[in-house]
Scaffold this active site. Structure first.
Site, PDB file in Angstrom:
ATOM      1  N   CYS A  80      -7.525  -2.100  -4.562  1.00  0.00           N
ATOM      2  CA  CYS A  80      -6.102  -1.877  -4.295  1.00  0.00           C
ATOM      3  C   CYS A  80      -5.336  -3.206  -4.286  1.00  0.00           C
ATOM      4  O   CYS A  80      -4.225  -3.293  -4.811  1.00  0.00           O
ATOM      5  CB  CYS A  80      -5.918  -1.172  -2.951  1.00  0.00           C
ATOM      6  SG  CYS A  80      -6.385   0.570  -2.962  1.00  0.00           S
ATOM      7  N   CYS A  93       0.849  -1.198   0.000  1.00  0.00           N
ATOM      8  CA  CYS A  93       0.000   0.000   0.000  1.00  0.00           C
ATOM      9  C   CYS A  93       0.881   1.243   0.000  1.00  0.00           C
ATOM     10  O   CYS A  93       0.572   2.244  -0.649  1.00  0.00           O
ATOM     11  CB  CYS A  93      -0.902   0.014   1.234  1.00  0.00           C
ATOM     12  SG  CYS A  93      -2.050  -1.369   1.355  1.00  0.00           S
ATOM     13  N   ARG A 132     -13.096  -0.360  -2.417  1.00  0.00           N
ATOM     14  CA  ARG A 132     -11.897   0.403  -2.726  1.00  0.00           C
ATOM     15  C   ARG A 132     -10.651  -0.393  -2.331  1.00  0.00           C
ATOM     16  O   ARG A 132      -9.683  -0.472  -3.089  1.00  0.00           O
ATOM     17  CB  ARG A 132     -11.952   1.742  -1.978  1.00  0.00           C
ATOM     18  CG  ARG A 132     -10.698   2.587  -2.029  1.00  0.00           C
ATOM     19  CD  ARG A 132     -10.393   3.111  -3.394  1.00  0.00           C
ATOM     20  NE  ARG A 132      -9.529   2.201  -4.145  1.00  0.00           N
ATOM     21  CZ  ARG A 132      -9.152   2.361  -5.386  1.00  0.00           C
ATOM     22  NH1 ARG A 132      -9.563   3.417  -6.069  1.00  0.00           N
ATOM     23  NH2 ARG A 132      -8.371   1.499  -5.980  1.00  0.00           N
ATOM     24  N   HIS A 153       1.018   5.060  -1.565  1.00  0.00           N
ATOM     25  CA  HIS A 153       0.472   5.999  -0.581  1.00  0.00           C
ATOM     26  C   HIS A 153       1.381   6.207   0.624  1.00  0.00           C
ATOM     27  O   HIS A 153       0.891   6.537   1.710  1.00  0.00           O
ATOM     28  CB  HIS A 153      -0.897   5.506  -0.100  1.00  0.00           C
ATOM     29  CG  HIS A 153      -1.934   5.445  -1.182  1.00  0.00           C
ATOM     30  ND1 HIS A 153      -2.525   6.572  -1.708  1.00  0.00           N
ATOM     31  CD2 HIS A 153      -2.485   4.385  -1.843  1.00  0.00           C
ATOM     32  CE1 HIS A 153      -3.396   6.214  -2.638  1.00  0.00           C
ATOM     33  NE2 HIS A 153      -3.391   4.895  -2.754  1.00  0.00           N
TER      34      HIS A 153
END
Length: 270
Positions: A231, A179, A227, A183
């Protein structure tokens, strides 16, 4: 010597101009996307999902033919306003930390007699999950404008936050992604899309505070669970189980980092 110096100076100048050009283009694209969202914000289709969700909230359903109006989302049975701004959180009756969707599954099971596995197994945008998306839109809308305030006071909340942080930075799969690859720092982007840095309060507020959201490109309302599922798809990881501790933990990590930000859901995405 003079020629080498001139070439070096020219190369440096070219690199600087290219950097400025790229930076200007990126800023222009960001501004254009912001203007586009502002232009269509007044007609956010999420309002249609919200209306459908309110109807489902008040409609008797399941083997017990009951409504969800006594569902406890953390502020007491039936209290919806402001509840989403404080989720995920620990619930004593399940002895678990739950996000909005996993908590709604608990309410559906206890109040309506519905089997949670039906929700877990259903595809996104269809069947039980389509109803869930509408109910989520209804619930989060009643927290719009509230401050995000997620607690980690309970030991299980602390544990879930730590698990979420570990999952956020876990790197693997065929693309060797995590992740954090997208991000985990400032200035990342995919095509024209700026990516919020979830490790910071500002970035987490931009990420968590605007989901769930209506996606214009797909013409669909996406919950946070969907969502996160997407991802994992982009990382080429196996899909997580809907409502699992892993997905709740990642939500807990984002939400706690976003504390102090504003709930802007339902958001509007490209």
């Amino acid at each position: 010597m003079q020629r080498k110096y001139t070439l070096g100076l020219a190369s440096g100048l070219m690199a600087t101009l290219l950097s400025i050009s790229t930076s200007s283009y990126a800023q222009s694209a960001t501004d254009d996307i912001a203007k586009y969202r502002e232009m269509i914000a007044d007609g956010n289709p999420s309002e249609l999902y919200e209306a459908a969700g309110e109807e489902l909230w008040k409609k008797p359903a399941g083997p017990k033919n009951a409504t969800l109006e006594k569902c406890d989302l953390g502020l007491g049975p039936g209290i919806v306003k402001g509840a989403a701004a404080q989720l995920p959180r620990y619930f004593k009756d399940t002895n678990k930390v739950q996000d909005l969707e996993s908590r709604l599954m608990t309410c559906m099971q206890n109040l309506q007699g519905r089997d949670p596995q039906e929700m877990v197994d259903a595809p996104f945008q269809k069947g039980p999950k389509k109803d869930m998306e509408a109910i989520v839109a209804y619930v989060v809308t009643l927290s719009k404008g509230d401050k995000i305030q997620v607690s980690t006071n309970h030991p299980k909340e602390k544990e879930m936050y730590a698990l979420g942080k570990r999952a956020f930075f876990f790197q693997g799969g065929p693309m060797d992604f995590s992740c954090a690859s997208c991000h985990g720092e400032d200035g990342k982007r995919i095509r024209l899309q700026d990516l919020p840095n979830i490790t910071t309060q500002k970035g987490a507020a931009l990420g968590w505070g605007y989901w769930p959201a209506y996606r214009v490109s797909s013409g669909q309302f996406w919950t946070m669970q969907q969502r996160l599922n997407d991802c994992f798809r982009q990382q080429r990881f196996p899909f997580p189980i809907y409502g699992s501790d892993l997905t709740v933990a990642l939500s807990m990590y984002m939400a706690k980092n976003a504390n102090g930000g504003t709930v802007e859901t339902p958001g509007l995405k490209r």
